[in-house]
Design a protein around this motif. Structure first.
Motif, mmCIF file in Angstrom:
data_model
loop_
_atom_site.group_PDB
_atom_site.id
_atom_site.type_symbol
_atom_site.label_atom_id
_atom_site.label_comp_id
_atom_site.label_asym_id
_atom_site.label_seq_id
_atom_site.Cartn_x
_atom_site.Cartn_y
_atom_site.Cartn_z
ATOM 1 N N ASP A 97 22.258 -28.795 -1.076
ATOM 2 C CA ASP A 97 20.808 -28.689 -0.870
ATOM 3 C C ASP A 97 20.016 -27.639 -1.972
ATOM 4 O OD1 ASP A 97 18.177 -28.700 -0.115
ATOM 5 O OD2 ASP A 97 18.776 -28.300 2.146
ATOM 6 N N ILE A 98 19.980 -28.211 -2.973
ATOM 7 C CA ILE A 98 19.297 -27.240 -4.035
ATOM 8 C C ILE A 98 18.207 -26.550 -3.771
ATOM 9 C CG2 ILE A 98 18.864 -27.107 -6.525
ATOM 10 C CD1 ILE A 98 21.930 -28.027 -5.582
ATOM 11 N N GLY A 99 17.252 -27.002 -3.093
ATOM 12 C CA GLY A 99 15.850 -26.464 -2.684
ATOM 13 C C GLY A 99 16.152 -25.432 -1.718
ATOM 14 N N ALA A 100 17.186 -25.072 -1.053
ATOM 15 C CA ALA A 100 17.545 -24.121 -0.111
ATOM 16 C C ALA A 100 18.573 -23.003 -0.744
ATOM 17 C CB ALA A 100 18.264 -24.698 1.289
ATOM 18 N N ILE A 101 19.054 -23.213 -1.946
ATOM 19 C CA ILE A 101 19.845 -22.112 -2.275
ATOM 20 C C ILE A 101 19.391 -20.826 -2.331
ATOM 21 C CG2 ILE A 101 21.358 -23.584 -3.453
ATOM 22 C CD1 ILE A 101 20.553 -22.625 -6.043
ATOM 23 N N GLY A 102 18.017 -20.711 -2.322
ATOM 24 C CA GLY A 102 17.635 -19.044 -2.537
ATOM 25 C C GLY A 102 17.952 -18.411 -1.052
ATOM 26 N N HIS A 103 18.176 -19.331 0.105
ATOM 27 C CA HIS A 103 18.589 -18.418 1.115
ATOM 28 C C HIS A 103 20.240 -17.693 0.913
ATOM 29 C CE1 HIS A 103 15.487 -19.769 3.790
ATOM 30 N NE2 HIS A 103 15.742 -20.977 3.349
ATOM 31 N N ASP A 104 20.911 -18.655 -0.057
ATOM 32 C CA ASP A 104 22.227 -18.376 -0.168
ATOM 33 C C ASP A 104 22.298 -16.934 -1.100
ATOM 34 O OD1 ASP A 104 22.872 -20.560 0.979
ATOM 35 O OD2 ASP A 104 23.494 -21.866 -0.758
ATOM 36 N N LEU A 105 21.458 -16.855 -2.177
ATOM 37 C CA LEU A 105 21.378 -15.559 -2.950
ATOM 38 C C LEU A 105 20.687 -14.674 -2.339
ATOM 39 C CD1 LEU A 105 21.523 -14.017 -5.558
ATOM 40 C CD2 LEU A 105 19.477 -15.004 -6.385
ATOM 41 N N ASP A 106 19.766 -14.726 -1.424
ATOM 42 C CA ASP A 106 19.358 -13.602 -0.439
ATOM 43 C C ASP A 106 20.478 -13.250 0.417
ATOM 44 O OD1 ASP A 106 16.923 -13.694 -1.504
ATOM 45 O OD2 ASP A 106 16.113 -15.019 0.224
ATOM 46 N N ALA A 107 21.420 -14.080 0.623
ATOM 47 C CA ALA A 107 22.600 -13.527 1.687
ATOM 48 C C ALA A 107 23.565 -12.780 1.016
ATOM 49 C CB ALA A 107 22.992 -14.635 2.465
ATOM 50 N N ALA A 108 23.559 -13.209 -0.311
ATOM 51 C CA ALA A 108 24.605 -12.621 -1.133
ATOM 52 C C ALA A 108 24.086 -11.099 -1.390
ATOM 53 C CB ALA A 108 24.860 -13.327 -2.427
ATOM 54 N N ILE A 109 22.759 -11.007 -1.587
ATOM 55 C CA ILE A 109 22.195 -9.551 -1.856
ATOM 56 C C ILE A 109 22.317 -8.861 -0.597
ATOM 57 C CG2 ILE A 109 19.923 -8.679 -2.210
ATOM 58 C CD1 ILE A 109 19.198 -11.219 -3.931
ATOM 59 N N ALA A 110 22.075 -9.313 0.360
ATOM 60 C CA ALA A 110 22.064 -8.795 1.843
ATOM 61 C C ALA A 110 23.475 -8.168 1.978
ATOM 62 C CB ALA A 110 21.667 -9.467 2.910
ATOM 63 N N PHE A 111 24.543 -9.203 1.887
ATOM 64 C CA PHE A 111 26.046 -8.569 1.731
ATOM 65 C C PHE A 111 26.182 -7.527 0.889
ATOM 66 C CE2 PHE A 111 30.364 -9.123 0.366
ATOM 67 C CZ PHE A 111 30.971 -8.927 1.706
ATOM 68 N N ALA A 112 25.832 -7.609 -0.394
ATOM 69 C CA ALA A 112 26.161 -6.467 -1.139
ATOM 70 C C ALA A 112 25.567 -5.190 -0.621
ATOM 71 C CB ALA A 112 25.697 -6.734 -2.671
ATOM 72 N N LYS A 113 24.208 -5.376 -0.360
ATOM 73 C CA LYS A 113 23.696 -4.010 0.063
ATOM 74 C C LYS A 113 24.373 -3.310 1.447
ATOM 75 C CE LYS A 113 19.135 -4.735 -2.013
ATOM 76 N NZ LYS A 113 17.435 -4.965 -1.777
ATOM 77 N N ALA A 114 24.392 -4.346 2.372
ATOM 78 C CA ALA A 114 25.163 -3.961 3.663
ATOM 79 C C ALA A 114 26.471 -3.416 3.223
ATOM 80 C CB ALA A 114 25.389 -5.049 4.473
ATOM 81 N N GLY A 115 27.169 -3.653 2.155
ATOM 82 C CA GLY A 115 28.774 -2.999 1.812
ATOM 83 C C GLY A 115 28.264 -1.607 1.159
ATOM 84 N N GLY A 116 27.266 -1.274 0.706
ATOM 85 C CA GLY A 116 26.909 -0.067 0.131
ATOM 86 C C GLY A 116 26.439 0.004 -1.390
ATOM 87 N N ALA A 117 25.868 -1.165 -1.830
ATOM 88 C CA ALA A 117 25.423 -1.159 -3.256
ATOM 89 C C ALA A 117 24.386 -0.245 -3.440
ATOM 90 C CB ALA A 117 25.018 -2.644 -3.420
ATOM 91 N N ALA A 118 24.461 0.653 -4.441
ATOM 92 C CA ALA A 118 23.476 1.326 -4.604
ATOM 93 C C ALA A 118 22.410 0.837 -5.547
ATOM 94 C CB ALA A 118 23.979 2.742 -5.209
#
Length: 232
Positions: A97-118
């Motif tokens: 669902d190409i129009g929805a992949i912004g949710h996927d990148l947002d989740a990847a960013i949230a995952f990295a930040k939750a893991g301690g990305a500075a």
């Protein structure tokens, strides 16, 4: 990095460590999993240990495996690197669902930040580049890179407001005969400084340029950009 999730309702990690099987994929990577805010379970690979993190988003006709050389190069230098498959690209769940992949990148960013990305740098190829442009406004990475990204595709848009609003350093890459070269030039023209445009000979699209004559140069340029904007 510490992968203990702080957003248990949103993020989960898979502790399995795998050795990628093909000779070109010899670096060790951790399989990770996280969930988008609309409930899609996504699968990725984490390279390295650093808290300066690069997130690599793939194009429509390829998946995260196409990023392995770039991911290995960055991890070897000391960066943390996250690749992932968009929804509908196995082993991520859901349907394409190409129009929805912004949710996927947002989740990847949230995952990295939750893991301690500075600090973050975002890199996206084609549709992965389109979705990177608006994501950068909220995520505030130090920089982002797009490869052959169209201005729009299947409900996605790399809009002028996002391009002109983000203060991140920007690198726009394409080949001179790619279908979307005019879109790349437009992005560069309207984007806020600092910004750089790199155009290579040929007509290969996005990550498809990597095996081509100027592929090594393009990959090295991405790595240099990341070194410059997010030095270790």
């Amino acid at each position: 990095m510490d992968f203990r999730p702080t957003l248990l309702s949103l993020l989960t990690t898979v502790a399995t460590t795998v050795m990628l099987s093909a000779p070109a994929l010899a670096a060790e990577a951790k399989v990770v999993a996280f969930t988008s805010d609309d409930g899609i379970a996504l699968s990725g690979l984490w390279y390295g240990d650093g808290d300066n993190v690069v997130i690599l988003s793939h194009q429509y006709d390829l998946d995260q495996a196409a990023w392995v050389d770039v991911a290995n190069s960055l991890a070897d230098q000391g960066y943390g690197v996250l690749t992932y498959n968009f929804r509908g690209y196995k082993p991520s769940e859901g349907t394409q669902d190409i129009g929805a992949i912004g949710h996927d990148l947002d989740a990847a960013i949230a995952f990295a930040k939750a893991g301690g990305a500075a600090n973050l740098v975002l890199v996206g190829a084609s549709m992965g580049g389109i979705v990177t442009v608006p994501a950068a406004v909220a995520a505030k990475p130090l920089g982002y890179v797009t490869l052959s990204a169209p201005l729009g595709f299947a409900g996605l848009a790399a809009d002028d407001v996002s391009l002109s609003t983000s203060t991140a350093a920007k690198l726009f890459i394409n080949t001179e005969n790619d279908t979307y070269i005019a879109d790349t030039k437009h992005m560069f023209e309207v984007a806020a400084e600092p910004k750089t445009l790199e155009i290579y000979p040929g007509g290969e699209h996005a990550m498809s340029m990597f095996p081509a004559a100027h592929g090594a140069e393009a990959k090295a340029r991405i790595v240099k950009f990341i070194n410059d904007v997010m030095p270790l």
